[in-house]
Design a protein around this motif. Structure first.
Motif, PDB file in Angstrom:
ATOM      1  N   ALA A 146       3.850   5.914  -4.987  1.00  0.00           N
ATOM      2  CA  ALA A 146       3.165   6.498  -6.148  1.00  0.00           C
ATOM      3  C   ALA A 146       1.902   7.230  -5.704  1.00  0.00           C
ATOM      4  N   ALA A 147       1.119   6.588  -4.833  1.00  0.00           N
ATOM      5  CA  ALA A 147      -0.100   7.225  -4.331  1.00  0.00           C
ATOM      6  C   ALA A 147       0.242   8.515  -3.584  1.00  0.00           C
ATOM      7  N   PHE A 148       1.295   8.460  -2.789  1.00  0.00           N
ATOM      8  CA  PHE A 148       1.718   9.650  -2.048  1.00  0.00           C
ATOM      9  C   PHE A 148       2.132  10.766  -3.006  1.00  0.00           C
ATOM     10  N   GLY A 149       2.875  10.415  -4.042  1.00  0.00           N
ATOM     11  CA  GLY A 149       3.304  11.412  -5.026  1.00  0.00           C
ATOM     12  C   GLY A 149       2.128  12.078  -5.718  1.00  0.00           C
ATOM     13  N   ILE A 150       1.139  11.290  -6.088  1.00  0.00           N
ATOM     14  CA  ILE A 150      -0.051  11.841  -6.735  1.00  0.00           C
ATOM     15  C   ILE A 150      -0.803  12.747  -5.758  1.00  0.00           C
ATOM     16  N   ALA A 151      -0.973  12.274  -4.522  1.00  0.00           N
ATOM     17  CA  ALA A 151      -1.686  13.068  -3.517  1.00  0.00           C
ATOM     18  C   ALA A 151      -0.960  14.381  -3.241  1.00  0.00           C
ATOM     19  N   ARG A 152       0.362  14.324  -3.177  1.00  0.00           N
ATOM     20  CA  ARG A 152       1.157  15.546  -2.955  1.00  0.00           C
ATOM     21  C   ARG A 152       0.971  16.512  -4.117  1.00  0.00           C
ATOM     22  N   ASP A 153       1.047  16.002  -5.345  1.00  0.00           N
ATOM     23  CA  ASP A 153       0.891  16.852  -6.524  1.00  0.00           C
ATOM     24  C   ASP A 153      -0.502  17.482  -6.588  1.00  0.00           C
ATOM     25  N   GLU A 154      -1.512  16.734  -6.149  1.00  0.00           N
ATOM     26  CA  GLU A 154      -2.880  17.239  -6.161  1.00  0.00           C
ATOM     27  C   GLU A 154      -3.204  18.071  -4.920  1.00  0.00           C
ATOM     28  N   GLY A 155      -2.326  18.010  -3.912  1.00  0.00           N
ATOM     29  CA  GLY A 155      -2.623  18.691  -2.645  1.00  0.00           C
ATOM     30  C   GLY A 155      -3.816  18.067  -1.949  1.00  0.00           C
ATOM     31  N   ALA A 156      -3.905  16.745  -2.036  1.00  0.00           N
ATOM     32  CA  ALA A 156      -5.094  16.044  -1.534  1.00  0.00           C
ATOM     33  C   ALA A 156      -4.717  14.907  -0.594  1.00  0.00           C
ATOM     34  N   PHE A 157      -3.856  15.187   0.372  1.00  0.00           N
ATOM     35  CA  PHE A 157      -3.440  14.138   1.309  1.00  0.00           C
ATOM     36  C   PHE A 157      -4.634  13.501   2.018  1.00  0.00           C
ATOM     37  N   ALA A 158      -5.530  14.331   2.548  1.00  0.00           N
ATOM     38  CA  ALA A 158      -6.657  13.821   3.327  1.00  0.00           C
ATOM     39  C   ALA A 158      -7.607  12.989   2.462  1.00  0.00           C
ATOM     40  N   ALA A 159      -7.893  13.451   1.262  1.00  0.00           N
ATOM     41  CA  ALA A 159      -8.802  12.711   0.377  1.00  0.00           C
ATOM     42  C   ALA A 159      -8.228  11.345   0.031  1.00  0.00           C
ATOM     43  N   TRP A 160      -6.919  11.304  -0.239  1.00  0.00           N
ATOM     44  CA  TRP A 160      -6.278  10.023  -0.541  1.00  0.00           C
ATOM     45  C   TRP A 160      -6.242   9.124   0.694  1.00  0.00           C
ATOM     46  N   SER A 161      -6.018   9.700   1.862  1.00  0.00           N
ATOM     47  CA  SER A 161      -6.041   8.905   3.103  1.00  0.00           C
ATOM     48  C   SER A 161      -7.401   8.249   3.275  1.00  0.00           C
ATOM     49  N   ASP A 162      -8.444   9.039   3.086  1.00  0.00           N
ATOM     50  CA  ASP A 162      -9.803   8.508   3.234  1.00  0.00           C
ATOM     51  C   ASP A 162     -10.083   7.413   2.213  1.00  0.00           C
ATOM     52  N   ALA A 163      -9.725   7.666   0.955  1.00  0.00           N
ATOM     53  CA  ALA A 163     -10.008   6.699  -0.112  1.00  0.00           C
ATOM     54  C   ALA A 163      -9.221   5.409   0.087  1.00  0.00           C
ATOM     55  N   LEU A 164      -7.928   5.535   0.379  1.00  0.00           N
ATOM     56  CA  LEU A 164      -7.120   4.328   0.586  1.00  0.00           C
ATOM     57  C   LEU A 164      -7.543   3.583   1.845  1.00  0.00           C
ATOM     58  N   GLY A 165      -7.891   4.328   2.886  1.00  0.00           N
ATOM     59  CA  GLY A 165      -8.361   3.694   4.119  1.00  0.00           C
ATOM     60  C   GLY A 165      -9.632   2.903   3.888  1.00  0.00           C
ATOM     61  N   PHE A 166     -10.564   3.498   3.147  1.00  0.00           N
ATOM     62  CA  PHE A 166     -11.820   2.807   2.832  1.00  0.00           C
ATOM     63  C   PHE A 166     -11.536   1.553   2.010  1.00  0.00           C
ATOM     64  N   ALA A 167     -10.749   1.700   0.949  1.00  0.00           N
ATOM     65  CA  ALA A 167     -10.456   0.561   0.071  1.00  0.00           C
ATOM     66  C   ALA A 167      -9.726  -0.534   0.838  1.00  0.00           C
ATOM     67  N   ALA A 168      -8.829  -0.147   1.738  1.00  0.00           N
ATOM     68  CA  ALA A 168      -8.068  -1.139   2.518  1.00  0.00           C
ATOM     69  C   ALA A 168      -8.993  -1.902   3.456  1.00  0.00           C
ATOM     70  N   ARG A 169      -9.921  -1.190   4.104  1.00  0.00           N
ATOM     71  CA  ARG A 169     -10.856  -1.875   5.012  1.00  0.00           C
ATOM     72  C   ARG A 169     -11.738  -2.856   4.240  1.00  0.00           C
ATOM     73  N   VAL A 170     -12.194  -2.430   3.082  1.00  0.00           N
ATOM     74  CA  VAL A 170     -13.051  -3.309   2.275  1.00  0.00           C
ATOM     75  C   VAL A 170     -12.247  -4.516   1.795  1.00  0.00           C
ATOM     76  N   ALA A 171     -11.034  -4.275   1.285  1.00  0.00           N
ATOM     77  CA  ALA A 171     -10.207  -5.374   0.762  1.00  0.00           C
ATOM     78  C   ALA A 171      -9.795  -6.341   1.856  1.00  0.00           C
ATOM     79  N   ALA A 172      -9.674  -5.861   3.099  1.00  0.00           N
ATOM     80  CA  ALA A 172      -9.255  -6.731   4.199  1.00  0.00           C
ATOM     81  C   ALA A 172     -10.395  -7.608   4.718  1.00  0.00           C
ATOM     82  N   ASP A 173     -11.619  -7.273   4.390  1.00  0.00           N
ATOM     83  CA  ASP A 173     -12.755  -8.087   4.820  1.00  0.00           C
ATOM     84  C   ASP A 173     -12.630  -9.470   4.183  1.00  0.00           C
ATOM     85  N   PRO A 174     -12.678 -10.532   4.982  1.00  0.00           N
ATOM     86  CA  PRO A 174     -12.491 -11.886   4.432  1.00  0.00           C
ATOM     87  C   PRO A 174     -13.472 -12.240   3.310  1.00  0.00           C
ATOM     88  N   ARG A 175     -14.688 -11.743   3.406  1.00  0.00           N
ATOM     89  CA  ARG A 175     -15.670 -12.046   2.360  1.00  0.00           C
ATOM     90  C   ARG A 175     -15.288 -11.374   1.048  1.00  0.00           C
TER      91      ARG A 175
END
Length: 175
Positions: free
Chosen positions: A14-43
């Protein structure tokens, strides 16, 4: 792990589909990468599991500054469905989909010592020819390889290390 990937797959698509439709692959990569790093922090993972944390607070915690409205809505959907802990898997699967769409192969070259740029470029050219795609190389050093290199490109592993050759020779002699 496989259950997490199974649950994460539709969200990544779904995220990929939205990013493709918006033409924003890099922005979504950055946002998901940031959110994933934060969510993976044990605290943070402990906080995300707290029932007193509202969905809006969770989204505010995970959304990078300047995230687009669609990214924020996507994170809100994950929060509403209690899927925020899957963000690392979602981000990884999203990157795989993006690489396939952009015809990019990511490979890791692990060697016993640092390789000169000319050798890395020769490896990149050989992999580009083999896969018919652009190749992004990462390097790593593992002195236990003794010499040579191991190339890991997703499903393909090419072991040209002395350690690997010795292991194959030992196996052949044992038979």
């Amino acid at each position: 792990m496989s259950q997490a990937l199974t649950l994460a797959r539709p969200y990544a698509r779904a995220a990929f589909g939205i990013a493709r439709d918006e033409g924003a692959f890099a922005a979504w990569s950055d946002a998901l990468g940031f959110a994933a790093r934060v969510a993976a922090d044990p605290r943070v993972a402990g906080v995300l599991g707290n029932p007193k944390l509202s969905d809006a607070e969770a989204v505010a915690l995970l959304a990078p500054q300047g995230a687009g409205e669609s990214v924020t809505r996507f994170l809100a959907l994950l929060a509403d469905n209690r899927r925020l802990p899957l963000l690392p898997e979602i981000a990884g699967l999203y990157e795989q989909l993006r690489n396939e769409a952009e015809h990019v192969v990511k490979a890791t070259v692990t060697s016993a010592a640092a390789l000169p740029d000319a050798e890395l470029e020769a490896i990149r050219a050989a992999l580009r020819k083999r896969f018919g795609s652009e190749v992004e190389l990462q390097t790593a050093i593992d002195e236990s390889l003794i010499g040579g290199a191991v190339i890991d490109a997703g499903d393909v592993v090419i072991d040209g290390s002395l350690k690997g050759k010795l292991a194959r020779l030992e196996s052949a002699l044992a038979q």
